[in-house]
Design a protein around this motif. Structure first.
Motif, PDB file in Angstrom:
ATOM      1  N   TYR A  12      59.171  19.547  32.924  1.00  0.00           N
ATOM      2  CA  TYR A  12      59.446  19.084  31.559  1.00  0.00           C
ATOM      3  C   TYR A  12      58.156  18.600  30.899  1.00  0.00           C
ATOM      4  CZ  TYR A  12      61.627  16.128  27.905  1.00  0.00           C
ATOM      5  OH  TYR A  12      62.004  15.530  26.738  1.00  0.00           O
ATOM      6  N   GLN A  13      57.448  17.800  31.653  1.00  0.00           N
ATOM      7  CA  GLN A  13      56.205  17.230  31.132  1.00  0.00           C
ATOM      8  C   GLN A  13      55.200  18.346  30.782  1.00  0.00           C
ATOM      9  OE1 GLN A  13      53.940  15.875  34.318  1.00  0.00           O
ATOM     10  NE2 GLN A  13      53.137  14.045  33.286  1.00  0.00           N
ATOM     11  N   GLU A  14      55.137  19.346  31.619  1.00  0.00           N
ATOM     12  CA  GLU A  14      54.207  20.448  31.348  1.00  0.00           C
ATOM     13  C   GLU A  14      54.584  21.198  30.083  1.00  0.00           C
ATOM     14  OE1 GLU A  14      52.373  21.796  35.623  1.00  0.00           O
ATOM     15  OE2 GLU A  14      53.887  23.057  34.669  1.00  0.00           O
ATOM     16  N   ARG A  15      55.862  21.470  29.941  1.00  0.00           N
ATOM     17  CA  ARG A  15      56.313  22.189  28.743  1.00  0.00           C
ATOM     18  C   ARG A  15      56.065  21.361  27.483  1.00  0.00           C
ATOM     19  NH1 ARG A  15      55.902  26.684  29.837  1.00  0.00           N
ATOM     20  NH2 ARG A  15      57.611  28.192  29.998  1.00  0.00           N
ATOM     21  N   GLN A  16      56.247  20.070  27.601  1.00  0.00           N
ATOM     22  CA  GLN A  16      56.012  19.201  26.446  1.00  0.00           C
ATOM     23  C   GLN A  16      54.543  19.268  26.022  1.00  0.00           C
ATOM     24  OE1 GLN A  16      57.923  18.043  24.374  1.00  0.00           O
ATOM     25  NE2 GLN A  16      59.650  16.844  25.147  1.00  0.00           N
ATOM     26  N   GLN A  17      53.664  19.437  26.997  1.00  0.00           N
ATOM     27  CA  GLN A  17      52.243  19.549  26.633  1.00  0.00           C
ATOM     28  C   GLN A  17      51.986  20.835  25.851  1.00  0.00           C
ATOM     29  OE1 GLN A  17      50.529  18.920  30.524  1.00  0.00           O
ATOM     30  NE2 GLN A  17      50.152  16.765  30.087  1.00  0.00           N
ATOM     31  N   GLU A  18      52.727  21.865  26.225  1.00  0.00           N
ATOM     32  CA  GLU A  18      52.589  23.117  25.499  1.00  0.00           C
ATOM     33  C   GLU A  18      53.099  22.969  24.056  1.00  0.00           C
ATOM     34  OE1 GLU A  18      54.254  27.255  26.542  1.00  0.00           O
ATOM     35  OE2 GLU A  18      53.585  26.326  28.422  1.00  0.00           O
ATOM     36  N   VAL A  19      54.207  22.264  23.914  1.00  0.00           N
ATOM     37  CA  VAL A  19      54.743  21.988  22.577  1.00  0.00           C
ATOM     38  C   VAL A  19      53.675  21.287  21.749  1.00  0.00           C
ATOM     39  CG1 VAL A  19      56.405  20.581  21.273  1.00  0.00           C
ATOM     40  CG2 VAL A  19      57.157  21.807  23.335  1.00  0.00           C
ATOM     41  N   ASP A  20      53.086  20.309  22.364  1.00  0.00           N
ATOM     42  CA  ASP A  20      52.058  19.503  21.723  1.00  0.00           C
ATOM     43  C   ASP A  20      50.935  20.386  21.155  1.00  0.00           C
ATOM     44  OD1 ASP A  20      49.408  17.831  22.011  1.00  0.00           O
ATOM     45  OD2 ASP A  20      51.087  16.407  21.928  1.00  0.00           O
ATOM     46  N   ARG A  21      50.486  21.307  21.973  1.00  0.00           N
ATOM     47  CA  ARG A  21      49.398  22.193  21.525  1.00  0.00           C
ATOM     48  C   ARG A  21      49.880  23.136  20.428  1.00  0.00           C
ATOM     49  NH1 ARG A  21      48.083  21.918  27.070  1.00  0.00           N
ATOM     50  NH2 ARG A  21      49.364  23.724  27.576  1.00  0.00           N
ATOM     51  N   ALA A  22      51.073  23.706  20.629  1.00  0.00           N
ATOM     52  CA  ALA A  22      51.568  24.710  19.674  1.00  0.00           C
ATOM     53  C   ALA A  22      51.754  24.112  18.280  1.00  0.00           C
ATOM     54  CB  ALA A  22      52.890  25.294  20.172  1.00  0.00           C
ATOM     55  N   TYR A  23      52.174  22.878  18.205  1.00  0.00           N
ATOM     56  CA  TYR A  23      52.449  22.257  16.907  1.00  0.00           C
ATOM     57  C   TYR A  23      51.170  22.092  16.088  1.00  0.00           C
ATOM     58  CZ  TYR A  23      54.918  19.388  13.484  1.00  0.00           C
ATOM     59  OH  TYR A  23      55.487  18.904  12.333  1.00  0.00           O
ATOM     60  N   ARG A  24      50.048  22.081  16.783  1.00  0.00           N
ATOM     61  CA  ARG A  24      48.785  21.917  16.059  1.00  0.00           C
ATOM     62  C   ARG A  24      48.368  23.181  15.323  1.00  0.00           C
ATOM     63  NH1 ARG A  24      45.351  19.459  20.665  1.00  0.00           N
ATOM     64  NH2 ARG A  24      47.269  18.909  21.761  1.00  0.00           N
ATOM     65  N   ASP A  25      49.084  24.277  15.569  1.00  0.00           N
ATOM     66  CA  ASP A  25      48.799  25.518  14.846  1.00  0.00           C
ATOM     67  C   ASP A  25      49.982  25.787  13.911  1.00  0.00           C
ATOM     68  OD1 ASP A  25      48.507  28.092  13.956  1.00  0.00           O
ATOM     69  OD2 ASP A  25      48.080  28.952  15.928  1.00  0.00           O
ATOM     70  N   PRO A  26      49.896  25.262  12.679  1.00  0.00           N
ATOM     71  CA  PRO A  26      51.073  25.285  11.792  1.00  0.00           C
ATOM     72  C   PRO A  26      51.598  26.696  11.514  1.00  0.00           C
ATOM     73  CG  PRO A  26      49.267  24.033  10.801  1.00  0.00           C
ATOM     74  CD  PRO A  26      48.740  24.628  12.059  1.00  0.00           C
ATOM     75  N   ASN A  27      50.716  27.660  11.399  1.00  0.00           N
ATOM     76  CA  ASN A  27      51.215  29.000  11.073  1.00  0.00           C
ATOM     77  C   ASN A  27      52.034  29.561  12.231  1.00  0.00           C
ATOM     78  OD1 ASN A  27      49.891  28.680   8.738  1.00  0.00           O
ATOM     79  ND2 ASN A  27      48.242  30.161   9.189  1.00  0.00           N
ATOM     80  N   HIS A  28      51.513  29.362  13.418  1.00  0.00           N
ATOM     81  CA  HIS A  28      52.214  29.851  14.605  1.00  0.00           C
ATOM     82  C   HIS A  28      53.557  29.131  14.746  1.00  0.00           C
ATOM     83  CE1 HIS A  28      53.041  31.169  18.610  1.00  0.00           C
ATOM     84  NE2 HIS A  28      52.885  29.963  19.141  1.00  0.00           N
ATOM     85  N   TRP A  29      53.528  27.828  14.580  1.00  0.00           N
ATOM     86  CA  TRP A  29      54.758  27.040  14.722  1.00  0.00           C
ATOM     87  C   TRP A  29      55.797  27.476  13.680  1.00  0.00           C
ATOM     88  CZ3 TRP A  29      56.200  23.458  18.392  1.00  0.00           C
ATOM     89  CH2 TRP A  29      57.400  22.773  18.132  1.00  0.00           C
ATOM     90  N   THR A  30      55.341  27.626  12.452  1.00  0.00           N
ATOM     91  CA  THR A  30      56.272  27.991  11.378  1.00  0.00           C
ATOM     92  C   THR A  30      56.858  29.376  11.623  1.00  0.00           C
ATOM     93  OG1 THR A  30      54.927  26.690   9.864  1.00  0.00           O
ATOM     94  CG2 THR A  30      56.537  28.150   8.868  1.00  0.00           C
ATOM     95  N   ARG A  31      56.041  30.272  12.140  1.00  0.00           N
ATOM     96  CA  ARG A  31      56.551  31.605  12.474  1.00  0.00           C
ATOM     97  C   ARG A  31      57.691  31.491  13.494  1.00  0.00           C
ATOM     98  NH1 ARG A  31      55.836  35.701  16.169  1.00  0.00           N
ATOM     99  NH2 ARG A  31      56.010  37.747  15.166  1.00  0.00           N
ATOM    100  N   MET A  32      57.462  30.680  14.516  1.00  0.00           N
ATOM    101  CA  MET A  32      58.517  30.512  15.531  1.00  0.00           C
ATOM    102  C   MET A  32      59.767  29.897  14.910  1.00  0.00           C
ATOM    103  SD  MET A  32      56.629  29.429  19.074  1.00  0.00           S
ATOM    104  CE  MET A  32      55.878  27.917  18.537  1.00  0.00           C
ATOM    105  N   SER A  33      59.542  28.959  14.010  1.00  0.00           N
ATOM    106  CA  SER A  33      60.663  28.287  13.349  1.00  0.00           C
ATOM    107  C   SER A  33      61.484  29.293  12.534  1.00  0.00           C
ATOM    108  CB  SER A  33      60.108  27.159  12.469  1.00  0.00           C
ATOM    109  OG  SER A  33      61.071  26.686  11.577  1.00  0.00           O
ATOM    110  N   ILE A  34      60.787  30.124  11.771  1.00  0.00           N
ATOM    111  CA  ILE A  34      61.485  31.139  10.959  1.00  0.00           C
ATOM    112  C   ILE A  34      62.258  32.087  11.866  1.00  0.00           C
ATOM    113  CG2 ILE A  34      61.169  33.106   9.385  1.00  0.00           C
ATOM    114  CD1 ILE A  34      58.685  31.629   8.252  1.00  0.00           C
ATOM    115  N   LEU A  35      61.625  32.482  12.980  1.00  0.00           N
ATOM    116  CA  LEU A  35      62.302  33.424  13.882  1.00  0.00           C
ATOM    117  C   LEU A  35      63.542  32.801  14.525  1.00  0.00           C
ATOM    118  CD1 LEU A  35      59.311  35.321  15.549  1.00  0.00           C
ATOM    119  CD2 LEU A  35      60.899  36.124  13.773  1.00  0.00           C
ATOM    120  N   ASN A  36      63.505  31.508  14.775  1.00  0.00           N
ATOM    121  CA  ASN A  36      64.705  30.854  15.311  1.00  0.00           C
ATOM    122  C   ASN A  36      65.869  31.001  14.337  1.00  0.00           C
ATOM    123  OD1 ASN A  36      64.904  28.827  17.902  1.00  0.00           O
ATOM    124  ND2 ASN A  36      62.785  29.349  17.397  1.00  0.00           N
ATOM    125  N   THR A  37      65.599  30.723  13.070  1.00  0.00           N
ATOM    126  CA  THR A  37      66.670  30.848  12.071  1.00  0.00           C
ATOM    127  C   THR A  37      67.092  32.311  11.919  1.00  0.00           C
ATOM    128  OG1 THR A  37      65.815  28.923  10.907  1.00  0.00           O
ATOM    129  CG2 THR A  37      67.298  30.337   9.670  1.00  0.00           C
TER     130      THR A  37
END
Ligand code: CR6
Length: 829
Positions: free
Chosen positions: A773-798
């Motif tokens: 869990y802790q490891e995955r959370q670190q990945e989340v942490d890094r991914a959120y710092r790239d807004p375009n990438h994060w937003t793309r994932m967000s759009i794809l979820n919807t």
């Protein structure tokens, strides 16, 4: 026709949808129903006037529907559920009628504000969590798919308690949802049915000389119908939610009064009325309380008597009852329907046992919602016999015939016979409600792929061996009307704008059209603006209600659901504590600023769950006031998580926590509500998470933890959490920090039940999944710092969430389980 009459006919202002018609109706209702004029009207008066205006329009459609279904004698779904959590009705009904915008304008013209009006609405909290909310989503989809349906349940006077937080502890307050009246319901004082309790069964000879059996109850209660119309989205069809309120029969009072037993008369009245007073506040219930069994029998009996009344009125005979009705049992709470229908058909309508069983078994269908052994309902035989003596006889006869069938099918296997019996003889005699539901149903289903397959290999294994063809899966779904359009209008508008239509609201697979735009910088920018605005609104609300206003610029990491050890809010907490320590030791660590937001109620008698709420607050207090970490880490708790507050939360979340131990969460539905709103999930391979991850794409989902199979294996090998604790320095120091008293002003006792439990027994394997869990959370942490990438994932979820619409789930039930067709109603003659 005179000119004036013609004009009246052309302008049905009474129920018209134009601005003028609505405005006049609101003023009329304020005047004639509430007895007020605008200058003195309170917010609650304004709400009622608007609500009655909307209700009138629903009624017109609803009555048209009822007439149409009656004329066609349409096959009808009867959804039997002890719980419904519909949420506030006003905006959802406006949406379904297509008048949201006009109503907003009318409100403004009258000097009021729709947002303020909606805030005054009390929601009917007639359920605990997922199961009750699912029933409400299904009612919405049944109407939208134009399937004739009646939802039957209990009109609890006190629904789920309101949660307030005092010194970090949950305190329960009675839910008085009816105190200002309820404009959405129509009482039907003439539509009542008698329900008996207690007494005995006896033989008698009927007028043809046939010896029969009958029940002589010693207490009678009346069930009175209260109807709420449930409109479909963009269609004329409106279905019926019929809830029963218990009352004492009038005659009771007089009888007792005449013999001078005033106290007895009042007591009988109170006892009768107690039945529908209060909802049991346990999600996944444990204790078998007498009143709860009474409630179950009460609503089931009223509902079946109502169905029988309608069928006799329409067909004159009950021979084809099962062709008219598809009864869906929402978990085992209404499983007594099987025995009660047998009793009504055999004892009261003089049908042969064989024919009655044929009808019963072809009418009922059963959905299981849990594998947790402690949540499987059983009732002591002695209690059952005292309350329902005739039903126990019938149950024994069902069991006798059933076990003979088992013996013939599996020769020489008495152990299996004992395992499958409707009566558990192992530890005091108990009635097994899941077995009753399985024996009396045509179809049995679980609520997600994993859950349905585990059902077949664990608690229902013997039944699957006997009747494999009866087993199905229908993965849960949630309604996009409430959880996207009503909760998050800016997102709905943005989607419609991008796709060029709003048809996705009825056909959620069309959200896929968004995929083509996922990399579009323009859409990404607007998508982020919508999310940030929702975060701002949530922050304001939290600020007003808790005194702490989270910074909308931080990542909102949300876990909102009932508090339960299997859902592992404490895994989330261990990670927060680890992060805190990590930050203290590495002040320059590169970290995404995050706000952890929790929400959820604990069952009032569930000690560990209440202590977890206390711990969330304790950790929040220390962390939030530590300036050393404040740029990066905060903890918030949303009090009184319910449908209304959920609607504030789903649009505002960046990350959704679905971290139950694999194999424990039957489906989960919060996971779907978050993802619809562009929230990414961190989760285990449990319940519907598995299917959600497959749909949205493995790259757009943060997976961690053991699989259900690994969990089983680990348990079989012997799970030793203390070894994990001693072997992992980070884990140990997080647990120790809680035990040290840092979060409890030096008190080392307060949270000991949690830390000791984790180290020594850890039934939900928090420690085993911590590292992953802790490891995955670190990945989340890094991914959120790239807004375009994060937003793309967000759009794809919807874009890829379409499968989880309750419209899909209901279409599957209609086809696979109920064999029922839509019956579209036209508005104009
Ligand atoms: N507690 C399940 O635990 C599921 C809902 C609706 C639950 C949950 O995973 O999504 O039902 N089970 O199917 C029961 O209530 C018994 C729930 O809400």
């Amino acid at each position: 026709m005179s000119q004036a009459a013609k004009q009246d006919a052309n302008e049905p202002t009474r129920t018209g949808l134009s601005r003028g018609a609505l405005k006049r109706a609101v003023l009329d209702n304020l005047f004639y129903v509430m007895g007020r004029f605008p200058e003195v009207a309170s917010a609650s008066d304004r709400y009622s006037a608007v609500a009655y205006t909307v209700r009138d329009r629903l009624l017109e459609r609803w009555i048209r529907t009822a007439r149409y279904y009656k004329e066609r004698n349409s096959r009808t779904v009867c959804y039997l559920s002890a719980e419904y959590l519909p949420g506030p009705h006003l905006l959802n009904n406006m949406l379904n009628l297509g008048i949201t915008r006009t109503a907003g304008e009318v409100a403004r013209e009258l000097g009021a504000d729709l947002a303020e009006i909606r805030e005054t609405e009390e929601e009917p909290g007639l359920g605990n969590g997922g199961l009750g909310r699912l029933a409400a989503c299904y009612m919405d989809s049944l109407a939208t798919l134009q399937i004739p349906a009646i939802g039957y349940g209990i009109r609890y006077e006190f629904g789920i308690f309101d949660q307030v937080i005092v010194d970090g502890w949950q305190v329960e307050k009675g839910d008085t949802w009816l105190r200002n009246g309820n404009p959405w319901e129509i009482p039907r004082p003439k539509l009542t049915f008698p329900v008996g309790f207690g007494g005995r069964a006896e033989h008698y000879t009927d007028k043809h000389g046939v010896i029969r059996r009958r029940w002589l109850p010693d207490l009678m209660v009346n069930g009175v119908a209260y109807d709420t119309p449930i409109m479909g989205y963009g269609v004329t069809n409106g279905n019926l939610l019929r809830l029963w309120k218990s009352e004492a029969p009038e005659s009771f009072n007089f009888q007792a009064f005449n013999v001078g037993d005033y106290y007895g008369a009042v007591h009988a009245k109170i006892e009768a009325e107690t039945l529908s007073k209060v909802l049991y506040p346990n999600d996944e219930p444990v204790a078998g309380k007498e009143l709860r069994l009474k409630q179950q029998y009460f609503f089931v009996s009223c509902s079946l008597q109502d169905m029988i009344r309608l069928q006799l009125r329409n067909a004159g005979t009950l021979d084809r009852f099962h062709e008219k009705y598809a009864i869906q049992l929402n978990d085992t709470h209404p499983a007594l329907a099987i025995v009660e229908l047998m009793r009504l058909l055999v004892d009261e309508h003089f049908m042969s046992w064989e024919q009655a069983w044929e009808i019963t078994r072809n009418s009922c269908h059963f959905t299981n919602h849990t594998l947790l052994p402690e949540a499987l309902e059983t009732w002591p035989v002695a209690l059952f016999e005292r309350l329902l003596p005739r039903h126990l006889e019938i149950l024994y006869e069902i069991n006798r015939r059933f076990l003979d069938e088992v013996r013939v099918h599996f020769l020489n296997d008495e152990e299996r016979v004992a395992r499958m019996s409707l009566i558990d003889e192992s530890d005091g005699r108990k009635v097994r409600m899941a077995h009753l539901a399985a024996v009396g149903s045509r179809a049995i289903n679980g609520v997600a792929e994993l859950h349905s397959s585990l059902l077949k290999t664990t608690i229902m294994r013997d039944f699957h061996d006997l009747w494999p063809e009866r087993f199905h899966n229908v993965t849960n779904g949630v309604t996009p009307r409430r959880f996207m359009v009503v909760s998050n209008p800016p997102l709905a508008d943005l989607i419609s704008d991008t796709c060029g239509h709003a048809d996705w609201i009825r056909d959620m697979r069309r959200l896929r059209e968004l995929e083509a735009h996922a990399d579009d910088a323009g859409l990404q920018g607007r998508w982020r603006e919508v999310k940030t605005a929702a975060k701002g609104a949530l922050s304001d609300w939290l600020g007003q209600h808790t005194g702490f206003r989270p910074d909308p610029e931080t990542l909102f990491d949300v876990q909102a659901k009932r508090i339960h050890e299997y859902k592992r809010q404490h895994l989330n907490l261990l990670h927060i504590v680890w992060l805190y320590e990590h930050l203290k030791q590495n002040p320059n660590a590169e970290l995404t600023p995050r706000t952890f937001i929790f929400g959820g109620k604990a069952a009032p008698g569930y000690f560990m769950a209440k202590l977890i709420i206390r711990l969330i607050h304790a950790i929040g207090e220390v962390i939030n006031s530590d300036p050393q970490v404040n740029g990066f880490l905060r903890v918030a708790f949303m009090p009184d998580f319910n449908v209304k507050n959920g609607q504030r939360l789903y649009p505002a979340a960046d990350l959704s926590e679905q971290i139950s131990l694999a194999g424990k969460e039957a489906s989960g539905t919060g996971n779907m509500k978050f993802a619809m709103n562009g929230t990414l999930t961190i989760g285990t391979l449990d319940g519907a998470n598995i299917e959600l991850r497959d749909e949205v794409g493995h790259d757009n989902f943060y997976l961690f933890g053991m699989t259900a199979e690994e969990v089983q294996q680990r348990q079989a090998e012997g799970y030793r959490p203390w070894e994990l604790y001693h072997g992992d320095a980070q884990l140990r120091s997080a647990v120790d920090l809680i035990a040290s008293g840092l979060f409890s002003h030096g008190d080392t006792e307060l949270f000991r039940p949690i830390t000791e439990n984790l180290i020594h027994s850890d039934p939900f394997m928090v420690l085993a999944d911590f590292h992953a869990y802790q490891e995955r959370q670190q990945e989340v942490d890094r991914a959120y710092r790239d807004p375009n990438h994060w937003t793309r994932m967000s759009i794809l979820n919807t874009a890829r969430i379409g499968k989880f619409s309750s419209d899909r789930a209901i279409a599957e039930y209609a086809k696979k389980i109920w064999q029922i067709e839509p019956a579209p109603v036209e508005l104009a003659d």
